[in-house]
Write an enzyme that holds these catalytic residues in place. Structure first.
Site, mmCIF file in Angstrom:
data_model
loop_
_atom_site.group_PDB
_atom_site.id
_atom_site.type_symbol
_atom_site.label_atom_id
_atom_site.label_comp_id
_atom_site.label_asym_id
_atom_site.label_seq_id
_atom_site.Cartn_x
_atom_site.Cartn_y
_atom_site.Cartn_z
ATOM 1 N N HIS A 111 26.815 -76.506 80.193
ATOM 2 C CA HIS A 111 26.242 -76.116 78.904
ATOM 3 C C HIS A 111 26.544 -77.156 77.828
ATOM 4 O O HIS A 111 26.823 -76.807 76.671
ATOM 5 C CB HIS A 111 26.759 -74.728 78.485
ATOM 6 C CG HIS A 111 26.727 -73.739 79.604
ATOM 7 N ND1 HIS A 111 25.553 -73.199 80.088
ATOM 8 C CD2 HIS A 111 27.709 -73.245 80.400
ATOM 9 C CE1 HIS A 111 25.834 -72.395 81.100
ATOM 10 N NE2 HIS A 111 27.123 -72.419 81.319
ATOM 11 N N CYS A 112 26.533 -78.417 78.241
ATOM 12 C CA CYS A 112 26.836 -79.532 77.315
ATOM 13 C C CYS A 112 28.208 -79.351 76.668
ATOM 14 O O CYS A 112 28.397 -79.729 75.514
ATOM 15 C CB CYS A 112 25.764 -79.677 76.256
ATOM 16 S SG CYS A 112 24.130 -79.953 76.954
ATOM 17 N N ALA A 113 29.152 -78.744 77.399
ATOM 18 C CA ALA A 113 30.485 -78.499 76.833
ATOM 19 C C ALA A 113 31.550 -78.769 77.901
ATOM 20 O O ALA A 113 32.314 -77.879 78.268
ATOM 21 C CB ALA A 113 30.573 -77.070 76.310
#
Lengths: 155, 142
Positions: A111-113
């Site tokens: 999640h781009c994290a």
């Protein structure tokens, strides 16, 4: 955007116009206005209310599935219409493939994290999200698919 | 369809990977990952003459990527480099029994082959530049 184009020479427009495309994004601006009208007609309070109701129902049901770890605050007032979770040792990409076979689309991965994934000490997470057109029956279908994944991986 | 993918043998290799770990005094070690899904594989090779004397892998990712890596190490252990050099995408999919894997998951299955090929590029780079180039080109198609 250019000022002049010749066979062997091009002159660009002055700043900042040289970095802009020729035609502004007019269609999307009009579309955005239509989206705002649509949501205003529905009423953002009701949108949020529906979101909270579905999220609460989803959290209650997912919590009842064996082997599930839920992330984020339990109080639906403190979260948006998304539920991030893991189940047993099933990698989220494998879970997404299985859910997909049951007609349920979830997001899986970092999640781009990536830093948060390290902090949670997980490879990735799965994430279900809800919007105004989703229903409780669809959450039941989602839970059924989750149980199927559990059966497949013998958890 | 999921029933065909997540068969007993895939889950077994996922949970009990073969040849997993480090390889002291490896001749070649190489790492690669799939940035889209975050699967990671390291492969360590010990080469003896023209054979793979030992191979180990380390990794993190989905059942398909990790089971495929585990099965690949069993497949090439002790084999001549010449035969390993020519391994294709189809050889791997057949080896893991997933010939109908869709486009979204095929990269998971092929990551370990890509890393193995890149490892052999490293090994061949001084010894046999022509083979290194072919392997490098092959790895791009995976």
């Amino acid at each position: 955007m250019i000022k002049e184009v010749h066979k062997y020479e091009t002159r660009y427009n002055d700043l900042p116009f040289k970095f802009e495309g020729g035609t502004p994004n007019i269609a999307d601006v009009i579309g955005f206005a239509a989206a705002i009208d649509y949501l205003t007609d529905l009423g953002m309070d009701r949108v949020r209310e529906h979101e909270i109701e579905l999220t609460k129902y989803a959290i209650d049901r997912i919590s009842g599935v064996k082997g599930v770890t839920l992330y984020g605050p339990r109080n639906t007032k403190d979260r948006g219409g998304v539920v991030s979770f893991n189940i047993g040792d099933i990698h989220p990409h494998d879970l997404a493939t299985i859910m997909n076979d049951h007609g349920v689309a979830i997001r899986s991965g970092h999640h781009c994290a990536q830093v948060l994934m390290e902090r949670l000490d997980v490879a990735a997470t799965s994430r279900a999200s809800f919007y105004i057109y989703n229903t409780k029956e669809e959450i039941d279908t989602f839970i059924g698919a989750l149980e199927e994944a559990r059966r497949l991986f013998k958890i | 369809m999921s029933d065909d993918i997540y068969r007993e043998i895939i889950l077994d290799h996922y949970r009990n990977p073969r040849n997993k770990g480090k390889l002291p005094e490896a001749d070649v070690s190489i790492h690669d990952s799939n940035p889209l899904c975050g699967d990671e594989i390291d492969i360590h090779l010990k080469v003896d003459g023209d054979k793979i004397k030992d191979i180990k892998f380390e990794g993190r990712g989905c059942a398909i990527s990790q089971a495929s890596a585990s099965m690949l190490t069993e497949m090439v252990q002790g084999k001549p480099l010449t035969s390993v050099k020519d391994l294709s995408k189809d050889d791997i999919l057949e080896n893991i029994g997933l010939v109908n894997l869709g486009p979204a998951r095929i990269k998971c299955a092929l990551l370990s082959l890509k890393v193995l090929k890149l490892g052999m590029v490293k090994y061949y780079s001084d010894r046999d530049p022509a083979s290194a180039k072919k392997l490098h080109d092959d790895s791009k198609g995976l």
